[in-house]
Design a protein around this motif. Structure first.
Motif, PDB file in Angstrom:
ATOM      1  N   ALA A  68     -35.221  -9.790  -8.692  1.00  0.00           N
ATOM      2  CA  ALA A  68     -35.112  -9.644  -7.247  1.00  0.00           C
ATOM      3  C   ALA A  68     -34.213 -10.721  -6.643  1.00  0.00           C
ATOM      4  CB  ALA A  68     -36.491  -9.707  -6.611  1.00  0.00           C
ATOM      5  N   SER A  69     -34.065 -11.859  -7.351  1.00  0.00           N
ATOM      6  CA  SER A  69     -33.263 -12.958  -6.830  1.00  0.00           C
ATOM      7  C   SER A  69     -31.978 -13.081  -7.638  1.00  0.00           C
ATOM      8  CB  SER A  69     -34.066 -14.256  -6.937  1.00  0.00           C
ATOM      9  OG  SER A  69     -33.235 -15.353  -6.712  1.00  0.00           O
ATOM     10  N   PRO A  70     -30.813 -12.916  -7.004  1.00  0.00           N
ATOM     11  CA  PRO A  70     -29.564 -12.974  -7.753  1.00  0.00           C
ATOM     12  C   PRO A  70     -29.150 -14.398  -8.125  1.00  0.00           C
ATOM     13  CG  PRO A  70     -29.107 -12.596  -5.451  1.00  0.00           C
ATOM     14  CD  PRO A  70     -30.599 -12.579  -5.609  1.00  0.00           C
ATOM     15  N   HIS A  71     -29.794 -15.424  -7.518  1.00  0.00           N
ATOM     16  CA  HIS A  71     -29.401 -16.805  -7.753  1.00  0.00           C
ATOM     17  C   HIS A  71     -30.412 -17.519  -8.629  1.00  0.00           C
ATOM     18  CE1 HIS A  71     -26.335 -16.361  -4.739  1.00  0.00           C
ATOM     19  NE2 HIS A  71     -27.232 -15.917  -3.893  1.00  0.00           N
ATOM     20  N   PRO A  72     -29.943 -18.419  -9.496  1.00  0.00           N
ATOM     21  CA  PRO A  72     -30.881 -19.243 -10.251  1.00  0.00           C
ATOM     22  C   PRO A  72     -31.565 -20.253  -9.329  1.00  0.00           C
ATOM     23  CG  PRO A  72     -28.602 -19.764 -10.843  1.00  0.00           C
ATOM     24  CD  PRO A  72     -28.573 -18.640  -9.869  1.00  0.00           C
ATOM     25  N   SER A  73     -32.484 -21.017  -9.861  1.00  0.00           N
ATOM     26  CA  SER A  73     -33.198 -21.998  -9.042  1.00  0.00           C
ATOM     27  C   SER A  73     -32.222 -23.037  -8.502  1.00  0.00           C
ATOM     28  CB  SER A  73     -34.287 -22.675  -9.864  1.00  0.00           C
ATOM     29  OG  SER A  73     -33.712 -23.559 -10.800  1.00  0.00           O
ATOM     30  N   ALA A  74     -32.655 -23.748  -7.473  1.00  0.00           N
ATOM     31  CA  ALA A  74     -31.793 -24.719  -6.801  1.00  0.00           C
ATOM     32  C   ALA A  74     -31.322 -25.810  -7.757  1.00  0.00           C
ATOM     33  CB  ALA A  74     -32.549 -25.341  -5.625  1.00  0.00           C
ATOM     34  N   PHE A  75     -32.131 -26.134  -8.747  1.00  0.00           N
ATOM     35  CA  PHE A  75     -31.766 -27.192  -9.680  1.00  0.00           C
ATOM     36  C   PHE A  75     -30.705 -26.750 -10.688  1.00  0.00           C
ATOM     37  CE2 PHE A  75     -35.809 -28.591  -8.066  1.00  0.00           C
ATOM     38  CZ  PHE A  75     -35.580 -29.926  -7.843  1.00  0.00           C
ATOM     39  N   ARG A  76     -30.473 -25.446 -10.806  1.00  0.00           N
ATOM     40  CA  ARG A  76     -29.476 -24.956 -11.757  1.00  0.00           C
ATOM     41  C   ARG A  76     -28.184 -24.505 -11.092  1.00  0.00           C
ATOM     42  NH1 ARG A  76     -31.133 -20.641 -15.363  1.00  0.00           N
ATOM     43  NH2 ARG A  76     -29.126 -21.150 -16.188  1.00  0.00           N
ATOM     44  N   LEU A  77     -28.152 -24.456  -9.771  1.00  0.00           N
ATOM     45  CA  LEU A  77     -26.968 -23.942  -9.076  1.00  0.00           C
ATOM     46  C   LEU A  77     -25.716 -24.747  -9.402  1.00  0.00           C
ATOM     47  CD1 LEU A  77     -28.402 -23.032  -5.580  1.00  0.00           C
ATOM     48  CD2 LEU A  77     -27.446 -21.471  -7.282  1.00  0.00           C
ATOM     49  N   ALA A  78     -25.817 -26.076  -9.401  1.00  0.00           N
ATOM     50  CA  ALA A  78     -24.630 -26.907  -9.651  1.00  0.00           C
ATOM     51  C   ALA A  78     -24.146 -26.744 -11.082  1.00  0.00           C
ATOM     52  CB  ALA A  78     -24.936 -28.368  -9.362  1.00  0.00           C
ATOM     53  N   SER A  79     -25.053 -26.487 -12.019  1.00  0.00           N
ATOM     54  CA  SER A  79     -24.602 -26.300 -13.400  1.00  0.00           C
ATOM     55  C   SER A  79     -23.939 -24.943 -13.587  1.00  0.00           C
ATOM     56  CB  SER A  79     -25.767 -26.473 -14.374  1.00  0.00           C
ATOM     57  OG  SER A  79     -26.733 -25.474 -14.157  1.00  0.00           O
ATOM     58  N   VAL A  80     -24.305 -23.961 -12.775  1.00  0.00           N
ATOM     59  CA  VAL A  80     -23.652 -22.654 -12.843  1.00  0.00           C
ATOM     60  C   VAL A  80     -22.245 -22.784 -12.270  1.00  0.00           C
ATOM     61  CG1 VAL A  80     -23.699 -20.288 -11.984  1.00  0.00           C
ATOM     62  CG2 VAL A  80     -25.808 -21.368 -12.769  1.00  0.00           C
TER      63      VAL A  80
END
Length: 139
Positions: A68-80
């Protein structure tokens, strides 16, 4: 026990003799039902530990990236670091220039330094200002 010690203990009065009997019973082997009870309690404790670990794993998977959520958790966003992650980082920045934690603020500011857009530049400057005001200047 030595013979001399047993003779000394046999001369004691009732209260002392009862204490000696209790102390000796501490070192006697446990009856079979007590051993089974300890094993049963140990098995229950192990089962409870497995259940808690399974709940923790399920919760971490649920909080991570779900269908349901297209984004990873906030802690993984910068690594993506892709465009969608940068857009999500920009969207979730607080008004004071920070994110949820100091770690996230530093991590996201590092990523935004490599992004060539005016919005990312502004968000990075706000994050650096927030860190500097709070005494956490280094990235």
């Amino acid at each position: 026990m030595t013979k001399d010690l047993e003779e000394t203990l046999s001369t004691l009065d009732g209260a002392h003799r009862e204490m000696v009997v209790r102390m000796k019973s501490c070192f006697a082997p446990a009856p079979a039902f007590a051993v089974r009870r300890r094993l049963h309690c140990g098995a229950l404790a192990a089962a409870a530990l497995v259940a808690v670990a399974a709940c923790g794993i399920a919760a971490s998977l649920w909080r991570g990236q779900s269908p349901a959520s297209p984004h990873p958790s906030a802690f993984r966003l910068a690594s993506v670091g892709d465009a969608a992650a940068v857009a999500e980082i920009l969207r979730t920045q607080n008004a004071d220039g920070s994110w949820q934690t100091d770690f996230l603020t530093r991590q996201n500011a590092r990523l935004l330094a490599s992004v060539d857009s005016p919005a990312a530049s502004l968000a990075r400057r706000r994050a650096l200002r927030n860190l500097r005001v709070r005494g956490i200047a280094e990235l």
